[in-house]
Design a protein around this motif. Sequence first.
Motif, PDB file in Angstrom:
ATOM      1  N   ASN A   1       0.788  -1.233   0.000  1.00  0.00           N
ATOM      2  CA  ASN A   1       0.000   0.000   0.000  1.00  0.00           C
ATOM      3  C   ASN A   1       0.824   1.289   0.000  1.00  0.00           C
ATOM      4  OD1 ASN A   1      -2.642  -1.204  -0.055  1.00  0.00           O
ATOM      5  ND2 ASN A   1      -2.234  -1.873   2.051  1.00  0.00           N
ATOM      6  N   ARG A   2       1.661   1.520   1.022  1.00  0.00           N
ATOM      7  CA  ARG A   2       2.350   2.809   1.124  1.00  0.00           C
ATOM      8  C   ARG A   2       3.252   3.058  -0.092  1.00  0.00           C
ATOM      9  NH1 ARG A   2       4.009   2.707   7.601  1.00  0.00           N
ATOM     10  NH2 ARG A   2       2.157   1.562   8.252  1.00  0.00           N
ATOM     11  N   LEU A   3       3.752   1.992  -0.714  1.00  0.00           N
ATOM     12  CA  LEU A   3       4.636   2.141  -1.869  1.00  0.00           C
ATOM     13  C   LEU A   3       3.888   2.236  -3.208  1.00  0.00           C
ATOM     14  CD1 LEU A   3       4.382  -0.892  -3.099  1.00  0.00           C
ATOM     15  CD2 LEU A   3       6.340  -1.384  -1.687  1.00  0.00           C
ATOM     16  N   SER A   4       2.599   1.949  -3.206  1.00  0.00           N
ATOM     17  CA  SER A   4       1.866   1.857  -4.481  1.00  0.00           C
ATOM     18  C   SER A   4       1.937   3.132  -5.320  1.00  0.00           C
ATOM     19  CB  SER A   4       0.415   1.448  -4.207  1.00  0.00           C
ATOM     20  OG  SER A   4       0.354   0.166  -3.596  1.00  0.00           O
ATOM     21  N   PRO A   5       1.733   4.325  -4.739  1.00  0.00           N
ATOM     22  CA  PRO A   5       1.799   5.525  -5.591  1.00  0.00           C
ATOM     23  C   PRO A   5       3.152   5.722  -6.266  1.00  0.00           C
ATOM     24  CG  PRO A   5       0.677   6.018  -3.532  1.00  0.00           C
ATOM     25  CD  PRO A   5       1.284   4.637  -3.372  1.00  0.00           C
ATOM     26  N   ALA A   6       4.222   5.472  -5.535  1.00  0.00           N
ATOM     27  CA  ALA A   6       5.561   5.678  -6.116  1.00  0.00           C
ATOM     28  C   ALA A   6       5.801   4.722  -7.279  1.00  0.00           C
ATOM     29  CB  ALA A   6       6.639   5.483  -5.043  1.00  0.00           C
ATOM     30  N   VAL A   7       5.365   3.485  -7.119  1.00  0.00           N
ATOM     31  CA  VAL A   7       5.568   2.509  -8.196  1.00  0.00           C
ATOM     32  C   VAL A   7       4.725   2.884  -9.414  1.00  0.00           C
ATOM     33  CG1 VAL A   7       5.471   0.056  -8.825  1.00  0.00           C
ATOM     34  CG2 VAL A   7       6.077   0.727  -6.490  1.00  0.00           C
ATOM     35  N   ALA A   8       3.506   3.336  -9.142  1.00  0.00           N
ATOM     36  CA  ALA A   8       2.631   3.749 -10.253  1.00  0.00           C
ATOM     37  C   ALA A   8       3.198   4.972 -10.975  1.00  0.00           C
ATOM     38  CB  ALA A   8       1.228   4.040  -9.721  1.00  0.00           C
ATOM     39  N   GLU A   9       3.750   5.899 -10.194  1.00  0.00           N
ATOM     40  CA  GLU A   9       4.358   7.095 -10.798  1.00  0.00           C
ATOM     41  C   GLU A   9       5.490   6.706 -11.734  1.00  0.00           C
ATOM     42  OE1 GLU A   9       3.877  10.511  -7.309  1.00  0.00           O
ATOM     43  OE2 GLU A   9       5.854   9.847  -7.948  1.00  0.00           O
ATOM     44  N   LEU A  10       6.357   5.837 -11.268  1.00  0.00           N
ATOM     45  CA  LEU A  10       7.482   5.435 -12.129  1.00  0.00           C
ATOM     46  C   LEU A  10       6.971   4.727 -13.380  1.00  0.00           C
ATOM     47  CD1 LEU A  10      10.548   5.378 -12.542  1.00  0.00           C
ATOM     48  CD2 LEU A  10      10.544   3.112 -11.511  1.00  0.00           C
ATOM     49  N   THR A  11       5.935   3.928 -13.224  1.00  0.00           N
ATOM     50  CA  THR A  11       5.378   3.226 -14.393  1.00  0.00           C
ATOM     51  C   THR A  11       4.974   4.226 -15.475  1.00  0.00           C
ATOM     52  OG1 THR A  11       4.535   1.500 -12.929  1.00  0.00           O
ATOM     53  CG2 THR A  11       3.609   1.597 -15.156  1.00  0.00           C
ATOM     54  N   LEU A  12       4.225   5.247 -15.088  1.00  0.00           N
ATOM     55  CA  LEU A  12       3.799   6.256 -16.063  1.00  0.00           C
ATOM     56  C   LEU A  12       5.011   7.052 -16.575  1.00  0.00           C
ATOM     57  CD1 LEU A  12       0.858   6.789 -17.057  1.00  0.00           C
ATOM     58  CD2 LEU A  12       1.032   5.385 -15.006  1.00  0.00           C
ATOM     59  N   GLY A  13       5.966   7.283 -15.716  1.00  0.00           N
ATOM     60  CA  GLY A  13       7.186   7.980 -16.168  1.00  0.00           C
ATOM     61  C   GLY A  13       7.931   7.191 -17.219  1.00  0.00           C
ATOM     62  N   LEU A  14       8.015   5.874 -17.021  1.00  0.00           N
ATOM     63  CA  LEU A  14       8.685   5.023 -18.003  1.00  0.00           C
ATOM     64  C   LEU A  14       7.899   4.995 -19.315  1.00  0.00           C
ATOM     65  CD1 LEU A  14       9.712   2.007 -15.722  1.00  0.00           C
ATOM     66  CD2 LEU A  14      11.195   3.854 -16.553  1.00  0.00           C
ATOM     67  N   MET A  15       6.572   4.965 -19.197  1.00  0.00           N
ATOM     68  CA  MET A  15       5.735   4.927 -20.403  1.00  0.00           C
ATOM     69  C   MET A  15       5.877   6.211 -21.213  1.00  0.00           C
ATOM     70  SD  MET A  15       2.322   3.136 -18.772  1.00  0.00           S
ATOM     71  CE  MET A  15       1.332   3.199 -20.267  1.00  0.00           C
ATOM     72  N   ILE A  16       5.830   7.345 -20.524  1.00  0.00           N
ATOM     73  CA  ILE A  16       5.958   8.633 -21.226  1.00  0.00           C
ATOM     74  C   ILE A  16       7.340   8.759 -21.854  1.00  0.00           C
ATOM     75  CG2 ILE A  16       5.991  11.150 -20.930  1.00  0.00           C
ATOM     76  CD1 ILE A  16       4.011  10.717 -18.620  1.00  0.00           C
TER      77      ILE A  16
ATOM     78  N   ARG B   1      -3.232  -3.701  -5.875  1.00  0.00           N
ATOM     79  CA  ARG B   1      -3.040  -2.407  -5.208  1.00  0.00           C
ATOM     80  C   ARG B   1      -2.304  -1.429  -6.101  1.00  0.00           C
ATOM     81  NH1 ARG B   1      -1.879  -6.281  -0.411  1.00  0.00           N
ATOM     82  NH2 ARG B   1      -0.163  -6.831  -1.811  1.00  0.00           N
ATOM     83  N   ILE B   2      -1.192  -1.883  -6.667  1.00  0.00           N
ATOM     84  CA  ILE B   2      -0.407  -0.995  -7.530  1.00  0.00           C
ATOM     85  C   ILE B   2      -1.077  -0.861  -8.899  1.00  0.00           C
ATOM     86  CG2 ILE B   2       1.825  -0.608  -8.631  1.00  0.00           C
ATOM     87  CD1 ILE B   2       3.085  -2.245  -6.338  1.00  0.00           C
ATOM     88  N   GLY B   3      -1.581  -1.996  -9.421  1.00  0.00           N
ATOM     89  CA  GLY B   3      -2.243  -1.972 -10.722  1.00  0.00           C
ATOM     90  C   GLY B   3      -3.373  -0.969 -10.785  1.00  0.00           C
ATOM     91  N   LYS B   4      -4.129  -0.854  -9.706  1.00  0.00           N
ATOM     92  CA  LYS B   4      -5.237   0.117  -9.671  1.00  0.00           C
ATOM     93  C   LYS B   4      -4.706   1.558  -9.674  1.00  0.00           C
ATOM     94  CE  LYS B   4      -8.768  -2.784  -7.488  1.00  0.00           C
ATOM     95  NZ  LYS B   4      -8.033  -4.069  -7.351  1.00  0.00           N
ATOM     96  N   GLU B   5      -3.578   1.781  -9.000  1.00  0.00           N
ATOM     97  CA  GLU B   5      -2.970   3.124  -9.036  1.00  0.00           C
ATOM     98  C   GLU B   5      -2.469   3.444 -10.441  1.00  0.00           C
ATOM     99  OE1 GLU B   5      -4.118   4.135  -5.438  1.00  0.00           O
ATOM    100  OE2 GLU B   5      -2.845   5.478  -6.614  1.00  0.00           O
ATOM    101  N   ILE B   6      -1.928   2.439 -11.100  1.00  0.00           N
ATOM    102  CA  ILE B   6      -1.477   2.651 -12.490  1.00  0.00           C
ATOM    103  C   ILE B   6      -2.686   2.948 -13.378  1.00  0.00           C
ATOM    104  CG2 ILE B   6      -0.482   1.485 -14.510  1.00  0.00           C
ATOM    105  CD1 ILE B   6       1.344  -0.048 -12.495  1.00  0.00           C
ATOM    106  N   ALA B   7      -3.746   2.179 -13.206  1.00  0.00           N
ATOM    107  CA  ALA B   7      -4.954   2.370 -14.030  1.00  0.00           C
ATOM    108  C   ALA B   7      -5.501   3.789 -13.873  1.00  0.00           C
ATOM    109  CB  ALA B   7      -6.011   1.343 -13.636  1.00  0.00           C
ATOM    110  N   LYS B   8      -5.553   4.272 -12.610  1.00  0.00           N
ATOM    111  CA  LYS B   8      -6.049   5.635 -12.356  1.00  0.00           C
ATOM    112  C   LYS B   8      -5.235   6.662 -13.138  1.00  0.00           C
ATOM    113  CE  LYS B   8      -6.188   6.800  -7.993  1.00  0.00           C
ATOM    114  NZ  LYS B   8      -5.907   6.767  -6.525  1.00  0.00           N
TER     115      LYS B   8
END
Length: 309
Positions: free
Chosen positions: A93-108, A150-157
């Motif tokens: 949970n506490r790490l989910s936003p950071a992982v999602a942020e990096l995912t979108l950063g890598l995609m962009i 948990r992380i997948g949903k943050e990425i989806a958002k």
Amino acid sequence: MKNILLNGKVPNDCLKLLEERFQLFRLYEADDRAAFLAEHGQKIVGMTGGKVDANLIENLPNLKIIANYGVGYDNVDVKAAHAKNIHVTNTPNRLSPAVAELTLGLMISLARNIPAYHNYVKAGRWAQEGSVPLTAQLAEASVGILGLGRIGKEIAKRCVAFDMDVSYHGRTHQTDQPYRYFDSLIEMAKNVDWLVIIAPGGNETNKIITRDVLEALGAKGCLVNIARGNMVDQQALIELLANNGLRGAALDVFDGEPEVPQALRDLDNVILSPHNGSATRKTRAQMSSQVVENLEAFFERGELLDPVQ
Ligand code: NAP
Ligand code: 8YV
């Protein structure tokens, strides 16, 4: 003070919190692991860090809890631990936003070729050679998420915020989620521009991204792996990337990391990241606290805050 084994290095802030609360035994510093365990193994009631296999557990007869540093616990033989009535906890949970942020950063970064164009300007080539080729964009592209947890949903958002069309695959259809569900990974790969891997690593998902899945994603597609390197047929990935069988890949994890094959590092259609998903100061501090909170709750109240089933 309870005796805690440090099986692997933990971040300094975690080490400081542990030192203040527990008696630490640093196995990872021992020149002779066997001798160290023979001398101290009996004293140990808790541990954190590193790869935990059945053999290590056998050498810790009074171990009660393994507090994993990380939400992924494929580094822990949970079956062996539970067979000895040893609890396992992780840091969700506490790490989910950071992982999602990096995912979108890598995609962009991959879509807009940001690292290469950054270097182009830095090298003074823009003035000499003029404008750069056009790129892709995320808006109106489709993304399939393997693992809407948990992380997948943050990425989806975050993908929705970028006007992407989001779908997912997992073992269960989450009917409370607004995204399209594919009960077939290959079918999802055929139908998306981006395939994002964020399911847990381990035996069940080892090489889940086969050559067939990669070929279904095809020349239109980009693979993003923010989960575990062993989940992808890495040789097939390299071959397809090198021969226009895939548009690109953004990878935070690698089979055999931290070693990364030269053939992968030589490619221009990749974004490579050193397993950095949770590696922000804020998130790692939260994870460190979470490890200590898991140990304290268990020893002081018999409570498991983040149990691994
Ligand atoms: P989670 O909440 O447990 O979500 C896991 C998701 O994967 C669930 O939606 C689950 O859905 C799906 N899943 C599980 N087994 C599957 C299978 N065999 N086939 C298809 N889908 C499967 O976990 P999380 O907190 O999101 O973390 C996910 C993973 O991210 C971690 O285990 C870790 O490996 C990785 N991670 C990487 C970093 C990094 O630094 N790169 C950082 C943190 C986490 P179903 O149950 O419906 O299948
Ligand atoms: C951790 C991760 O850095 O939490 C996970 O599963 O992959 C990362 O957040 C790593 O597991 C611990 O070193």
